[in-house]
Design a protein around this motif. Structure first.
Motif, PDB file in Angstrom:
ATOM      1  N   ASN A  44     -27.904  19.714 -26.124  1.00  0.00           N
ATOM      2  CA  ASN A  44     -26.545  20.084 -25.766  1.00  0.00           C
ATOM      3  C   ASN A  44     -25.570  18.916 -25.827  1.00  0.00           C
ATOM      4  OD1 ASN A  44     -26.757  22.953 -25.006  1.00  0.00           O
ATOM      5  ND2 ASN A  44     -28.181  22.167 -23.473  1.00  0.00           N
ATOM      6  N   PHE A  46     -22.019  17.550 -23.979  1.00  0.00           N
ATOM      7  CA  PHE A  46     -21.266  17.657 -22.736  1.00  0.00           C
ATOM      8  C   PHE A  46     -20.000  16.839 -22.860  1.00  0.00           C
ATOM      9  CE2 PHE A  46     -25.774  17.923 -21.759  1.00  0.00           C
ATOM     10  CZ  PHE A  46     -25.843  19.111 -21.038  1.00  0.00           C
ATOM     11  N   GLU A  50     -14.293  15.819 -16.949  1.00  0.00           N
ATOM     12  CA  GLU A  50     -14.621  17.034 -16.203  1.00  0.00           C
ATOM     13  C   GLU A  50     -13.483  18.051 -16.215  1.00  0.00           C
ATOM     14  OE1 GLU A  50     -16.169  16.202 -12.319  1.00  0.00           O
ATOM     15  OE2 GLU A  50     -17.568  14.700 -13.108  1.00  0.00           O
ATOM     16  N   ALA A  53     -13.633  19.778 -19.507  1.00  0.00           N
ATOM     17  CA  ALA A  53     -14.835  20.609 -19.540  1.00  0.00           C
ATOM     18  C   ALA A  53     -14.655  21.892 -18.727  1.00  0.00           C
ATOM     19  CB  ALA A  53     -16.040  19.828 -19.029  1.00  0.00           C
ATOM     20  N   SER A  54     -13.803  21.849 -17.709  1.00  0.00           N
ATOM     21  CA  SER A  54     -13.605  23.028 -16.870  1.00  0.00           C
ATOM     22  C   SER A  54     -12.559  23.989 -17.430  1.00  0.00           C
ATOM     23  CB  SER A  54     -13.210  22.604 -15.454  1.00  0.00           C
ATOM     24  OG  SER A  54     -11.913  22.042 -15.452  1.00  0.00           O
ATOM     25  N   ARG A  56     -10.820  26.650 -19.956  1.00  0.00           N
ATOM     26  CA  ARG A  56     -11.398  27.730 -20.754  1.00  0.00           C
ATOM     27  C   ARG A  56     -11.630  27.268 -22.191  1.00  0.00           C
ATOM     28  NH1 ARG A  56      -7.887  32.627 -21.869  1.00  0.00           N
ATOM     29  NH2 ARG A  56      -6.979  31.775 -20.006  1.00  0.00           N
ATOM     30  N   GLY A  58     -12.095  24.250 -23.189  1.00  0.00           N
ATOM     31  CA  GLY A  58     -13.191  23.291 -23.162  1.00  0.00           C
ATOM     32  C   GLY A  58     -14.542  23.983 -23.126  1.00  0.00           C
ATOM     33  N   GLN A  59     -14.642  25.029 -22.339  1.00  0.00           N
ATOM     34  CA  GLN A  59     -15.890  25.789 -22.265  1.00  0.00           C
ATOM     35  C   GLN A  59     -16.178  26.488 -23.586  1.00  0.00           C
ATOM     36  OE1 GLN A  59     -15.181  28.254 -18.840  1.00  0.00           O
ATOM     37  NE2 GLN A  59     -15.468  26.549 -17.409  1.00  0.00           N
ATOM     38  N   GLN A  60     -15.122  27.015 -24.221  1.00  0.00           N
ATOM     39  CA  GLN A  60     -15.294  27.657 -25.525  1.00  0.00           C
ATOM     40  C   GLN A  60     -15.729  26.634 -26.579  1.00  0.00           C
ATOM     41  OE1 GLN A  60     -11.381  29.379 -25.898  1.00  0.00           O
ATOM     42  NE2 GLN A  60     -12.061  31.377 -25.181  1.00  0.00           N
ATOM     43  N   LEU A  62     -17.411  23.828 -26.052  1.00  0.00           N
ATOM     44  CA  LEU A  62     -18.811  23.480 -25.791  1.00  0.00           C
ATOM     45  C   LEU A  62     -19.760  24.593 -26.244  1.00  0.00           C
ATOM     46  CD1 LEU A  62     -18.541  21.709 -22.335  1.00  0.00           C
ATOM     47  CD2 LEU A  62     -19.037  20.665 -24.564  1.00  0.00           C
ATOM     48  N   ALA A  63     -19.366  25.844 -26.022  1.00  0.00           N
ATOM     49  CA  ALA A  63     -20.198  26.960 -26.486  1.00  0.00           C
ATOM     50  C   ALA A  63     -20.286  26.956 -28.005  1.00  0.00           C
ATOM     51  CB  ALA A  63     -19.632  28.285 -25.981  1.00  0.00           C
ATOM     52  N   ASN A  66     -22.550  23.856 -28.868  1.00  0.00           N
ATOM     53  CA  ASN A  66     -23.928  23.972 -28.400  1.00  0.00           C
ATOM     54  C   ASN A  66     -24.666  25.178 -28.982  1.00  0.00           C
ATOM     55  OD1 ASN A  66     -23.886  21.615 -26.866  1.00  0.00           O
ATOM     56  ND2 ASN A  66     -22.942  22.674 -25.140  1.00  0.00           N
TER      57      ASN A  66
END
Length: 144
Positions: A44, A46, A50, A53-54, A56, A58-60, A62-63, A66
């Motif tokens: 993964n 990261f 932070e 990363a938090s 939306r 950022g999460q998309q 990372l998805a 990853n």
């Protein structure tokens, strides 16, 4: 996440649309994510920031990284062969983003994996060659 579903001819002198502006904004955001720092373990990626990363987006991001790009040398080599065999069809924006993220991941692996440095470096050169073809319509070097 970062790509529009329609293709745009930006070389044709057309005026930028909101989709083009959104793509540029998404590209800038992707650059900010990478510039903010990432750490990569076996499976993964990261974000070090932070707050990013938090978010939306950022999460998309990372998805997408990853779950969307190959992580093993053999699967990355398979991706290269698939891209080379696609009969000169242009990549969609989503496929191009996957290609660029794969270049970044492969460059990292070539740097940290002593025992497989040459193999990862070869894949990196092939991915760079495909990227240049997508951008300008000709390869940097030929494999024949």
């Amino acid at each position: 996440m970062f790509h529009a579903t329609s293709s745009l001819d930006v070389s044709g002198g057309t005026r930028p649309t909101s989709q083009t502006a959104s793509s540029v904004s998404d590209a800038n955001l992707m650059f900010e994510f990478l510039l903010g720092g990432v750490t990569i373990d076996q499976d993964n990626v990261f974000l070090l920031d932070e707050e990013m990363a938090s978010m939306r987006k950022g999460q998309q991001f990372l998805a997408q990284v990853n779950d969307g790009i190959p992580k093993s040398l053999s699967s990355m080599e398979l991706m290269v062969r698939t891209l080379q065999a696609r009969q000169q069809k242009p990549l969609t924006l989503g496929q191009f983003e996957k290609l660029i993220l794969s270049v970044v991941y492969t460059a990292h692996q070539a740097q940290v994996s002593e025992e497989e440095r040459q193999a990862w470096g070869g894949v990196l050169l092939q991915l760079a060659n495909i990227t240049v073809y997508e951008l300008r319509g000709s390869f940097l070097f030929s494999y024949s």
